[in-house]
Motif scaffolding. Structure first.
Motif, short mmCIF file in Angstrom:
data_model
loop_
_atom_site.label_atom_id
_atom_site.label_comp_id
_atom_site.label_asym_id
_atom_site.label_seq_id
_atom_site.Cartn_x
_atom_site.Cartn_y
_atom_site.Cartn_z
N ASN A 29 12.42 6.38 -96.84
CA ASN A 29 10.99 6.65 -96.78
C ASN A 29 10.72 8.10 -96.38
N LEU A 30 9.66 8.66 -96.95
CA LEU A 30 9.26 10.03 -96.62
C LEU A 30 7.79 10.22 -96.94
N ASN A 31 7.06 10.80 -96.00
CA ASN A 31 5.68 11.23 -96.24
C ASN A 31 5.61 12.74 -96.08
N LEU A 32 5.16 13.43 -97.11
CA LEU A 32 4.99 14.88 -97.06
C LEU A 32 3.51 15.20 -97.12
N TYR A 33 3.01 15.79 -96.03
CA TYR A 33 1.60 16.16 -95.95
C TYR A 33 1.42 17.66 -96.17
N ASP A 34 0.24 18.02 -96.59
CA ASP A 34 -0.13 19.43 -96.75
C ASP A 34 0.14 20.19 -95.45
N GLU A 35 0.83 21.34 -95.57
CA GLU A 35 1.17 22.24 -94.47
C GLU A 35 2.32 21.74 -93.60
N ASP A 36 3.01 20.69 -94.01
CA ASP A 36 4.21 20.24 -93.31
C ASP A 36 5.35 21.24 -93.48
N PHE A 37 6.27 21.22 -92.52
CA PHE A 37 7.59 21.86 -92.66
C PHE A 37 8.59 20.74 -92.39
N VAL A 38 9.22 20.26 -93.45
CA VAL A 38 10.10 19.09 -93.35
C VAL A 38 11.53 19.49 -93.68
N PHE A 39 12.45 19.18 -92.77
CA PHE A 39 13.87 19.30 -93.06
C PHE A 39 14.38 17.98 -93.63
N ILE A 40 15.07 18.04 -94.75
CA ILE A 40 15.83 16.91 -95.26
C ILE A 40 17.29 17.22 -94.94
N LEU A 41 17.85 16.43 -94.04
CA LEU A 41 19.15 16.76 -93.46
C LEU A 41 20.20 15.73 -93.89
N GLY A 42 21.35 16.22 -94.34
CA GLY A 42 22.42 15.31 -94.73
C GLY A 42 23.65 16.08 -95.17
N GLU A 43 24.81 15.46 -95.03
CA GLU A 43 26.06 16.09 -95.44
C GLU A 43 26.12 16.25 -96.96
N SER A 44 27.02 17.10 -97.40
CA SER A 44 27.22 17.30 -98.84
C SER A 44 27.62 15.99 -99.50
N GLY A 45 27.05 15.72 -100.67
CA GLY A 45 27.41 14.54 -101.43
C GLY A 45 26.68 13.27 -101.02
N ILE A 46 25.71 13.40 -100.10
CA ILE A 46 25.06 12.20 -99.59
C ILE A 46 23.77 11.85 -100.33
N GLY A 47 23.29 12.75 -101.20
CA GLY A 47 22.12 12.41 -102.00
C GLY A 47 21.00 13.42 -101.97
N LYS A 48 21.22 14.58 -101.33
CA LYS A 48 20.15 15.56 -101.22
C LYS A 48 19.76 16.12 -102.59
N THR A 49 20.77 16.43 -103.41
CA THR A 49 20.49 16.96 -104.75
C THR A 49 19.78 15.92 -105.61
N THR A 50 20.19 14.67 -105.47
CA THR A 50 19.53 13.59 -106.21
C THR A 50 18.07 13.49 -105.81
N LEU A 51 17.79 13.65 -104.51
CA LEU A 51 16.41 13.60 -104.04
C LEU A 51 15.58 14.71 -104.66
N VAL A 52 16.14 15.92 -104.74
CA VAL A 52 15.44 17.03 -105.39
C VAL A 52 15.14 16.68 -106.84
N LYS A 53 16.10 16.12 -107.53
CA LYS A 53 15.90 15.74 -108.93
C LYS A 53 14.77 14.71 -109.08
N PHE A 54 14.68 13.79 -108.13
CA PHE A 54 13.57 12.84 -108.14
C PHE A 54 12.24 13.57 -107.90
N LEU A 55 12.21 14.43 -106.90
CA LEU A 55 10.96 15.09 -106.50
C LEU A 55 10.40 15.98 -107.61
#
Length: 221
Positions: A29-55
């Motif tokens: 789950n994730l909520n991104l609001y206007d003017e947020d500064f959100v870190f998406i934190l995770g080790e390599s290979g855990i899904g960060k790039t996949t999340l970008v592709k979704f976004l």
């Protein structure tokens, strides 16, 4: 509950690659609001790039799991996907600058893609060059820049179309510590001016550095 506009809402995202037994995401789950500064934190290979592709809708998510302003992005038509992507500025780890273009030309390039007249954005271009300390480099070809300068150009390019939010995908991954902190400082300043930032990283030291100076949200994958 934030009184800011909700830009992105991810509800119980559950997904894995076909043919593999494990989920990349399980009830994420994730909520991104206007003017947020959100870190998406995770080790390599855990899904960060996949999340970008979704976004950025490069990868189509399951229905009823990722929403942009309450609209299900899985249901977007091709035209709606293109319109949606224009609302996002992306800063990549490997910069993705065009080598045969100057700093100024690289910043202008997204305007050409969306068919906006560069002449009408000249004040914005000059403002970004100034704010990101690139004015004296504006006529320099991309390969002649340092890593930090290249990343600042990438940030300026991401900002030129006035996006709703910026995704910085491991923007400091190829930079030394001091340069990384400089890029983080730049993104903090942009956030203070109202820009919404999604900062994807595995660098815990960088997260601690920014968290000690700035109000952030941390989401772990």
């Amino acid at each position: 509950m934030s009184d800011k506009d909700l830009l992105i809402e991810i509800q119980n995202l559950t997904w894995g690659y076909k043919g593999t037994p494990n989920f990349i995401f399980k009830d994420f789950n994730l909520n991104l609001y206007d003017e947020d500064f959100v870190f998406i934190l995770g080790e390599s290979g855990i899904g960060k790039t996949t999340l970008v592709k979704f976004l950025i809708r490069q990868l189509k998510p399951p229905k009823k799991m990722i929403f942009h302003k309450k609209e299900d992005i899985a249901r977007f038509t091709n035209w709606e996907v293109q319109k949606y992507r224009r609302k996002i500025g992306v800063v990549f780890q490997d910069f993705k600058l065009i080598d045969y273009k100057t700093v100024k030309e690289n910043i202008e390039f997204p305007l050409e893609i969306v068919g906006q007249k560069i002449s009408k954005k000249q004040d914005k271009i000059d403002e970004l060059l100034h704010n990101l300390n690139l004015t004296d480099k504006k006529n320099t070809l991309a390969p002649k820049l340092s890593g930090g300068e290249k990343q600042r150009v990438a940030i300026a390019r991401a900002l030129i179309t006035n996006p709703e939010f910026i995704i910085a995908d491991e923007p400091t991954g190829n930079l030394d510590k001091n340069t990384s902190y400089g890029i983080a400082n730049t993104l903090m300043e942009l956030n203070k001016k109202g820009n919404t930032i999604v900062f994807i990283t595995h660098d815990l030291d960088l997260v601690k550095y920014v968290s000690s100076k700035h109000n952030v949200k941390i989401i772990k994958i």
